[in-house]
Design a protein around this motif. Structure first.
Motif, PDB file in Angstrom:
ATOM      1  N   VAL A 189       0.995   1.582   5.367  1.00  0.00           N
ATOM      2  CA  VAL A 189       1.912   1.857   4.039  1.00  0.00           C
ATOM      3  C   VAL A 189       1.531   1.096   3.174  1.00  0.00           C
ATOM      4  N   PRO A 190       0.711   1.145   2.261  1.00  0.00           N
ATOM      5  CA  PRO A 190       0.202   0.656   1.025  1.00  0.00           C
ATOM      6  C   PRO A 190       1.255   0.351   0.086  1.00  0.00           C
ATOM      7  N   LEU A 191       1.126  -0.941  -0.548  1.00  0.00           N
ATOM      8  CA  LEU A 191       2.336  -1.081  -1.572  1.00  0.00           C
ATOM      9  C   LEU A 191       3.821  -0.697  -1.197  1.00  0.00           C
ATOM     10  N   CYS A 192       4.039  -1.320   0.003  1.00  0.00           N
ATOM     11  CA  CYS A 192       5.456  -0.633   0.714  1.00  0.00           C
ATOM     12  C   CYS A 192       6.670  -0.995   0.067  1.00  0.00           C
ATOM     13  N   GLY A 193       6.887  -2.063  -0.753  1.00  0.00           N
ATOM     14  CA  GLY A 193       8.168  -2.271  -1.189  1.00  0.00           C
ATOM     15  C   GLY A 193       9.145  -2.577   0.173  1.00  0.00           C
ATOM     16  N   LYS A 194      10.218  -2.442  -0.164  1.00  0.00           N
ATOM     17  CA  LYS A 194      11.101  -2.481   0.825  1.00  0.00           C
ATOM     18  C   LYS A 194      11.546  -1.024   1.436  1.00  0.00           C
ATOM     19  N   SER A 195      10.818  -0.133   1.494  1.00  0.00           N
ATOM     20  CA  SER A 195      10.744   1.295   1.797  1.00  0.00           C
ATOM     21  C   SER A 195      11.391   1.371   3.061  1.00  0.00           C
ATOM     22  N   LEU A 196      12.334   2.252   3.331  1.00  0.00           N
ATOM     23  CA  LEU A 196      13.112   2.628   4.649  1.00  0.00           C
ATOM     24  C   LEU A 196      12.240   3.498   5.211  1.00  0.00           C
ATOM     25  N   ALA A 256      10.059   6.369  14.948  1.00  0.00           N
ATOM     26  CA  ALA A 256       9.382   7.496  15.530  1.00  0.00           C
ATOM     27  C   ALA A 256       8.287   7.026  16.363  1.00  0.00           C
ATOM     28  N   GLY A 257       8.162   5.710  16.764  1.00  0.00           N
ATOM     29  CA  GLY A 257       7.218   5.312  17.557  1.00  0.00           C
ATOM     30  C   GLY A 257       5.952   4.615  17.232  1.00  0.00           C
ATOM     31  N   HIS A 258       5.925   4.608  15.984  1.00  0.00           N
ATOM     32  CA  HIS A 258       4.481   4.115  15.222  1.00  0.00           C
ATOM     33  C   HIS A 258       4.631   2.587  14.682  1.00  0.00           C
ATOM     34  N   PRO A 259       3.624   1.830  15.229  1.00  0.00           N
ATOM     35  CA  PRO A 259       3.454   0.244  14.750  1.00  0.00           C
ATOM     36  C   PRO A 259       3.214   0.616  13.371  1.00  0.00           C
ATOM     37  N   VAL A 260       3.687  -0.179  12.409  1.00  0.00           N
ATOM     38  CA  VAL A 260       3.633  -0.036  11.019  1.00  0.00           C
ATOM     39  C   VAL A 260       3.003  -1.200  10.305  1.00  0.00           C
ATOM     40  N   LEU A 261       1.887  -0.968   9.500  1.00  0.00           N
ATOM     41  CA  LEU A 261       1.185  -2.347   8.713  1.00  0.00           C
ATOM     42  C   LEU A 261       1.709  -1.854   7.086  1.00  0.00           C
ATOM     43  N   GLY A 262       2.578  -2.450   6.710  1.00  0.00           N
ATOM     44  CA  GLY A 262       2.923  -2.463   5.170  1.00  0.00           C
ATOM     45  C   GLY A 262       2.348  -3.524   4.445  1.00  0.00           C
ATOM     46  N   VAL A 263       1.770  -3.270   3.305  1.00  0.00           N
ATOM     47  CA  VAL A 263       1.222  -4.226   2.557  1.00  0.00           C
ATOM     48  C   VAL A 263       1.946  -4.270   1.174  1.00  0.00           C
ATOM     49  N   GLU A 264       2.411  -5.553   0.664  1.00  0.00           N
ATOM     50  CA  GLU A 264       3.257  -5.710  -0.644  1.00  0.00           C
ATOM     51  C   GLU A 264       2.900  -6.720  -1.288  1.00  0.00           C
ATOM     52  N   LEU A 265       2.994  -6.819  -2.582  1.00  0.00           N
ATOM     53  CA  LEU A 265       2.522  -7.895  -3.378  1.00  0.00           C
ATOM     54  C   LEU A 265       3.588  -8.796  -3.545  1.00  0.00           C
ATOM     55  N   ALA A 280       2.239   3.983  -3.717  1.00  0.00           N
ATOM     56  CA  ALA A 280       1.096   3.177  -4.387  1.00  0.00           C
ATOM     57  C   ALA A 280       0.544   3.593  -5.342  1.00  0.00           C
ATOM     58  N   LEU A 281      -0.099   4.969  -5.145  1.00  0.00           N
ATOM     59  CA  LEU A 281      -0.948   5.500  -6.269  1.00  0.00           C
ATOM     60  C   LEU A 281      -0.159   5.497  -7.526  1.00  0.00           C
ATOM     61  N   ILE A 282       1.105   5.873  -7.465  1.00  0.00           N
ATOM     62  CA  ILE A 282       1.896   6.139  -8.546  1.00  0.00           C
ATOM     63  C   ILE A 282       2.390   4.589  -9.463  1.00  0.00           C
ATOM     64  N   ALA A 283       2.059   3.744  -8.581  1.00  0.00           N
ATOM     65  CA  ALA A 283       2.534   2.456  -9.077  1.00  0.00           C
ATOM     66  C   ALA A 283       1.464   1.623  -9.973  1.00  0.00           C
TER      67      ALA A 283
END
Length: 215
Positions: A48-55, A63-72, A130-133
């Motif tokens: 999840v690129p540029l993830c912020g604090k997104s729920l 849903a069972g997925h490990p998540v890798l969020g990237v945030e500045l 991300a893209l729209i940021a």
């Protein structure tokens, strides 16, 4: 060459001042609606690129997925982890301060500094903001970098936004033709849904991206 830090100051300022109208208090309806239609393996790791604090990240984790969020912005990471009582661990990797909570890892740093050897075993991605940021000059670099990170066959969803004042943002207005031009070299690109403008004149598009294999 443009860098994510080109817009570091205004973006960080938004978080410090709490001007984050782009944040939503629930998982995005398009994620809930369309994620099950993708061919994503049940326990695949999701970028999840540029993830912020997104729920959205919590929805994916449930849903069972490990998540890798990237945030500045470290403010976003702290606000995200504060939403849950679950324990937090922290460690450092080259270029990133990593915060782990459950099956969610938040990498605080520049997305463009994330290397393929760090982002191993990625099985899907979700780009809600991300893209729209990113300003126009940085979008091509983003599309190329995302393609470098995900292996052939990997699928993801991307949320696009258009609004009446194309030059304003973030979030920026990114037209469908631009999204196709940015990604079609490395991805099969399909528009799944387009909503009409809301009261603010903002419309959303939901895109399915599938990483192409070698030609």
């Amino acid at each position: 060459m443009h860098d994510e830090h080109d817009h570091d100051n205004p973006w960080r300022q938004r978080w410090r001042e709490g001007r984050i109208g782009f944040h939503q208090d629930a998982a995005h309806p398009a994620l809930v609606r369309y994620w099950p239609t993708l061919g994503v393996a049940p326990r695949a790791k999701v970028l999840v690129p540029l993830c912020g604090k997104s729920l959205d990240m919590r929805w994916l984790a449930r849903a069972g997925h490990p998540v890798l969020g990237v945030e500045l912005a470290p403010e976003a990471v702290e606000q995200f982890t504060a939403q849950s009582q679950e324990g937090v661990s922290r460690y450092r990797l080259p270029g990133f301060e990593v915060t782990r909570q459950g099956t969610i890892e938040l990498w605080c740093g520049d997305f463009f500094h994330l290397h393929i050897h760090q982002a191993f075993e990625l099985g899907a991605f979700f780009d809600r903001a991300a893209l729209i940021a990113l300003p126009p000059a940085t979008r091509q670099r983003y599309a190329f970098h995302l393609a470098q990170l995900v292996p052939p066959g990997v699928e993801g969803l991307l949320i696009g936004v258009t609004h009446e004042n194309d030059g304003e943002g973030p979030p920026y207005s990114v037209r469908g033709k631009e999204i196709e031009a940015l990604f079609e070299r490395n991805f099969a690109v399909t528009c799944l849904e387009e909503t009409g403008p809301d009261a603010r004149g903002v419309a959303e598009q939901v895109w399915r991206l599938t990483r192409r294999g070698p030609k």
